[in-house]
Scaffold this active site. Structure first.
Site, short mmCIF file in Angstrom:
data_model
loop_
_atom_site.label_atom_id
_atom_site.label_comp_id
_atom_site.label_asym_id
_atom_site.label_seq_id
_atom_site.Cartn_x
_atom_site.Cartn_y
_atom_site.Cartn_z
N ARG A 127 25.16 71.23 -24.42
CA ARG A 127 25.03 70.53 -23.12
C ARG A 127 24.96 69.01 -23.26
NH1 ARG A 127 21.34 74.84 -22.11
NH2 ARG A 127 22.45 76.53 -21.08
N LYS A 149 34.87 58.27 -19.58
CA LYS A 149 35.74 59.38 -19.16
C LYS A 149 36.21 60.09 -20.42
CE LYS A 149 37.76 57.97 -14.78
NZ LYS A 149 39.03 57.60 -14.10
N GLU A 191 47.92 48.61 -20.42
CA GLU A 191 46.59 48.70 -19.80
C GLU A 191 45.97 47.30 -19.68
OE1 GLU A 191 45.65 51.45 -18.44
OE2 GLU A 191 46.06 53.21 -19.69
N LYS A 233 36.74 45.98 -17.52
CA LYS A 233 36.47 47.41 -17.39
C LYS A 233 34.98 47.66 -17.22
CE LYS A 233 37.46 52.00 -18.39
NZ LYS A 233 38.34 52.99 -18.95
N GLU A 243 33.53 57.01 -10.25
CA GLU A 243 34.77 56.88 -9.47
C GLU A 243 34.65 57.37 -8.03
OE1 GLU A 243 38.41 57.22 -11.78
OE2 GLU A 243 39.42 58.01 -10.02
N ARG A 247 36.43 52.22 -8.94
CA ARG A 247 36.96 52.62 -10.26
C ARG A 247 38.36 53.20 -10.16
NH1 ARG A 247 33.98 55.37 -15.52
NH2 ARG A 247 35.89 55.43 -16.76
N ASN A 251 43.28 53.09 -12.06
CA ASN A 251 44.39 54.03 -12.20
C ASN A 251 45.70 53.49 -11.65
OD1 ASN A 251 43.08 56.15 -13.53
ND2 ASN A 251 42.11 56.78 -11.63
N HIS A 254 48.92 55.04 -12.75
CA HIS A 254 48.61 56.30 -13.45
C HIS A 254 49.07 57.54 -12.69
CE1 HIS A 254 46.36 53.62 -15.98
NE2 HIS A 254 45.85 54.60 -16.71
N HIS A 258 51.04 59.70 -14.94
CA HIS A 258 50.62 61.05 -15.35
C HIS A 258 51.70 62.08 -15.03
CE1 HIS A 258 46.01 60.10 -15.37
NE2 HIS A 258 46.63 59.61 -16.41
N HIS A 271 51.27 57.28 -23.49
CA HIS A 271 50.52 57.10 -22.24
C HIS A 271 50.76 55.70 -21.65
CE1 HIS A 271 47.28 57.29 -19.31
NE2 HIS A 271 46.79 56.17 -19.81
P1 NAD Z 1 46.82 57.92 -29.52
O1 NAD Z 1 45.40 58.24 -29.59
O2 NAD Z 1 47.79 59.03 -29.56
O3 NAD Z 1 47.16 56.88 -30.67
C1 NAD Z 1 48.48 56.41 -30.78
C2 NAD Z 1 49.05 56.61 -32.19
O4 NAD Z 1 48.56 55.59 -33.04
C3 NAD Z 1 48.68 57.91 -32.84
O5 NAD Z 1 49.78 58.39 -33.59
C4 NAD Z 1 47.55 57.51 -33.77
O6 NAD Z 1 47.39 58.39 -34.86
C5 NAD Z 1 48.00 56.16 -34.22
N1 NAD Z 1 46.99 55.23 -34.66
C6 NAD Z 1 45.75 55.08 -34.14
N2 NAD Z 1 45.17 54.00 -34.67
C7 NAD Z 1 46.03 53.50 -35.59
C8 NAD Z 1 45.99 52.39 -36.45
N3 NAD Z 1 44.96 51.53 -36.45
N4 NAD Z 1 47.05 52.17 -37.26
C9 NAD Z 1 48.12 53.00 -37.23
N5 NAD Z 1 48.23 54.05 -36.40
C10 NAD Z 1 47.18 54.29 -35.58
O7 NAD Z 1 47.15 57.10 -28.18
P2 NAD Z 1 46.39 55.94 -27.40
O8 NAD Z 1 47.45 55.15 -26.76
O9 NAD Z 1 45.38 55.27 -28.23
O10 NAD Z 1 45.57 56.73 -26.27
C11 NAD Z 1 46.23 57.44 -25.26
C12 NAD Z 1 45.27 58.45 -24.69
O11 NAD Z 1 44.15 57.77 -24.10
C13 NAD Z 1 45.87 59.30 -23.61
O12 NAD Z 1 45.52 60.65 -23.82
C14 NAD Z 1 45.21 58.80 -22.34
O13 NAD Z 1 45.09 59.79 -21.35
C15 NAD Z 1 43.88 58.36 -22.85
N6 NAD Z 1 43.20 57.36 -22.00
C16 NAD Z 1 41.92 57.61 -21.65
C17 NAD Z 1 41.25 56.69 -20.90
C18 NAD Z 1 39.79 56.91 -20.56
O14 NAD Z 1 39.24 56.17 -19.76
N7 NAD Z 1 39.15 57.89 -21.16
C19 NAD Z 1 41.87 55.50 -20.49
C20 NAD Z 1 43.18 55.28 -20.89
C21 NAD Z 1 43.85 56.22 -21.65
N1 GLY Z 2 41.30 54.51 -17.26
C1 GLY Z 2 40.70 54.83 -16.00
C2 GLY Z 2 39.22 54.78 -15.99
O1 GLY Z 2 38.57 54.63 -16.99
O2 GLY Z 2 38.63 54.92 -14.95
#
Ligand code: NAD
Ligand code: GLY
Length: 370
Positions: A127, A149, A191, A233, A243, A247, A251, A254, A258, A271
């Site tokens: 939990r 998130k 972003e 942020k 949100e 917040r 998006n 997005h 998405h 993404h």
């Molecule tokens: P990712 O996590 O897939 O990383 C991108 C690529 O870079 C991967 O192949 C990874 O292995 C590689 N990588 C990571 N760090 C590296 C480094 N220092 N050197 C070399 N390679 C490296 O993608 P991302 O763009 O980081 O994240 C996208 C995800 O984040 C999506 O799933 C999206 O929905 C999510 N997201 C979440 C939020 C949130 O608020 N929680 C906000 C925006 C995006």
């Molecule tokens: N990336 C959208 C949020 O964190 O609310």
């Protein structure tokens, strides 16, 4: 929002959420250091969750910083396609197998995929256990590691299963960006540009002036960008953690984005790329509604293009496909699609009152109709 030098050996911001407030440490040479990471662990058990790409590069220094504790690492396959409940089950299995207790900490080492996944696993394990973010992509350092998130994808919708679960702290080591592929750097810039578009017009101008330095990975420009993005942020999250209102403006792009990720099976589009095309679509619709001038519209698309980002969705997508997927967006209310659109550069609004024919016209414009 505060910015003060501290023991982080770096720039430090605070996400102000009462008793769940936490620091974001931004700067070079942080991995491998015991502090501040160990200060944030409530007990002596820690599981580092990472993927096979990042493990080869950065797992050793993180494990070094945990020496003497009961630390373990789980290395998952790389990729958005693995942001699933099945991957979470692997995390829960390992935690149980190693008899990790409620005082344990899950440490996410990687990009947004690992951060979202490990954060959700931490939110649900017993939990809710402690969670730390060590983001290694630009996108994760400017956005996904901050704000709490967490979640995984469902074949019918992006990020549809998840929880709000704030980390104890975020370590954004700018050195790790040296190994990031150029395409991933651009995805992170999507972003970054978003913050300028939704609430920080001066930052948008700064980005117009400094984009080449960012693409050349100038370390000072990158650190400034991460700090300014996280400050934006953190302000939004502090004002509206769950949100209920503002917040949702985070998006921008997005809802369209998405839909692109879902339609393409979370495989070919990054993404940030999907968000960029989505922001271009949102800018087009905003201009069509008279909320964005043609000059502003041009500035938006010009900056996205200069950042190496796509401005159009895959041509295989149809307006009907967009509308079907967008209807299950988390912002939808009573079946009505809610969109984040722009009223000038630096101001975003969330609306469910866009005339259906105007939305359809934008989708037709970007897909060739049908
Ligand atoms: P990712 O996590 O897939 O990383 C991108 C690529 O870079 C991967 O192949 C990874 O292995 C590689 N990588 C990571 N760090 C590296 C480094 N220092 N050197 C070399 N390679 C490296 O993608 P991302 O763009 O980081 O994240 C996208 C995800 O984040 C999506 O799933 C999206 O929905 C999510 N997201 C979440 C939020 C949130 O608020 N929680 C906000 C925006 C995006
Ligand atoms: N990336 C959208 C949020 O964190 O609310």
């Amino acid at each position: 929002m505060t910015s003060t030098p501290t023991e982080c050996r770096s720039r430090r911001l605070n996400v102000a959420l009462g008793e769940r407030s936490y620091p974001i440490c931004i700067g070079p040479d942080q991995l491998g250091r015991a502090e501040p990471l160990r200060d944030w662990l409530p007990g002596n058990q820690a599981l580092v969750v990472t993927n096979d790409t990042v493990a080869d590069l950065y797992l050793d220094p993180v494990l070094t910083s945990l020496e003497g504790l009961h630390a373990d690492a789980l290395i998952l396959p790389d990729g958005e396609a693995h942001k699933t409940v099945a991957s979470c089950e692997r995390i829960w299995d390992r935690l149980l197998q190693r008899r990790f207790e409620r005082s344990c900490t899950v440490i996410a080492l990687g990009g947004g995929v690992i951060g979202d996944l490990a954060g959700f696993a931490a939110a649900a394990y017993q939990r809710g256990v402690a969670f730390v973010q060590i983001p290694t992509t630009l996108l994760a350092q400017v956005d996904s590691s901050v704000g709490g998130k967490t979640g995984v994808n469902h074949p019918r919708g992006k990020n549809m299963i998840g929880a709000f679960h704030q980390p104890r702290g975020v370590i954004a080591d700018t050195d790790v960006l040296a190994t990031l592929p150029a395409r991933e750097l651009s995805a992170g810039l999507a972003e970054v540009i978003k913050y300028g578009l939704i609430r920080d017009p001066d930052f948008f101008v700064w980005l117009e002036d400094n984009l080449e330095a960012l693409l050349a990975r100038d370390t000072g420009a990158l650190a400034d960008t991460i700090e300014r993005s996280c400050a934006n942020k953190a302000d939004v999250v502090a004002a509206d953690e769950r949100e209920q209102g503002v917040r949702a403006t985070l998006n921008l792009g997005h809802t369209f984005g998405h839909a692109i990720e879902t339609a393409t099976g979370y495989s070919s589009w990054l993404h940030g790329e999907a968000v960029a095309a989505g922001m271009a679509m949102a800018a087009h619709l905003s201009a069509d509604l008279g909320w964005l001038s043609e000059e502003e519209h041009h500035r938006v698309t010009a900056l996205l293009r200069r950042a190496g980002l796509p401005l159009t969705p895959p041509q295989s997508m149809t307006p009907t496909q967009f509308l079907e997927i967008m209807a299950v967006d988390k912002k939808a209310q009573q079946g009505r699609i809610r969109l984040v659109l722009q009223q000038g550069i630096g101001r975003a609004i969330v609306t469910d009152s866009v005339p259906a024919e105007r939305l359809r016209a934008t989708l037709n414009h970007f897909t060739g109709g049908a």
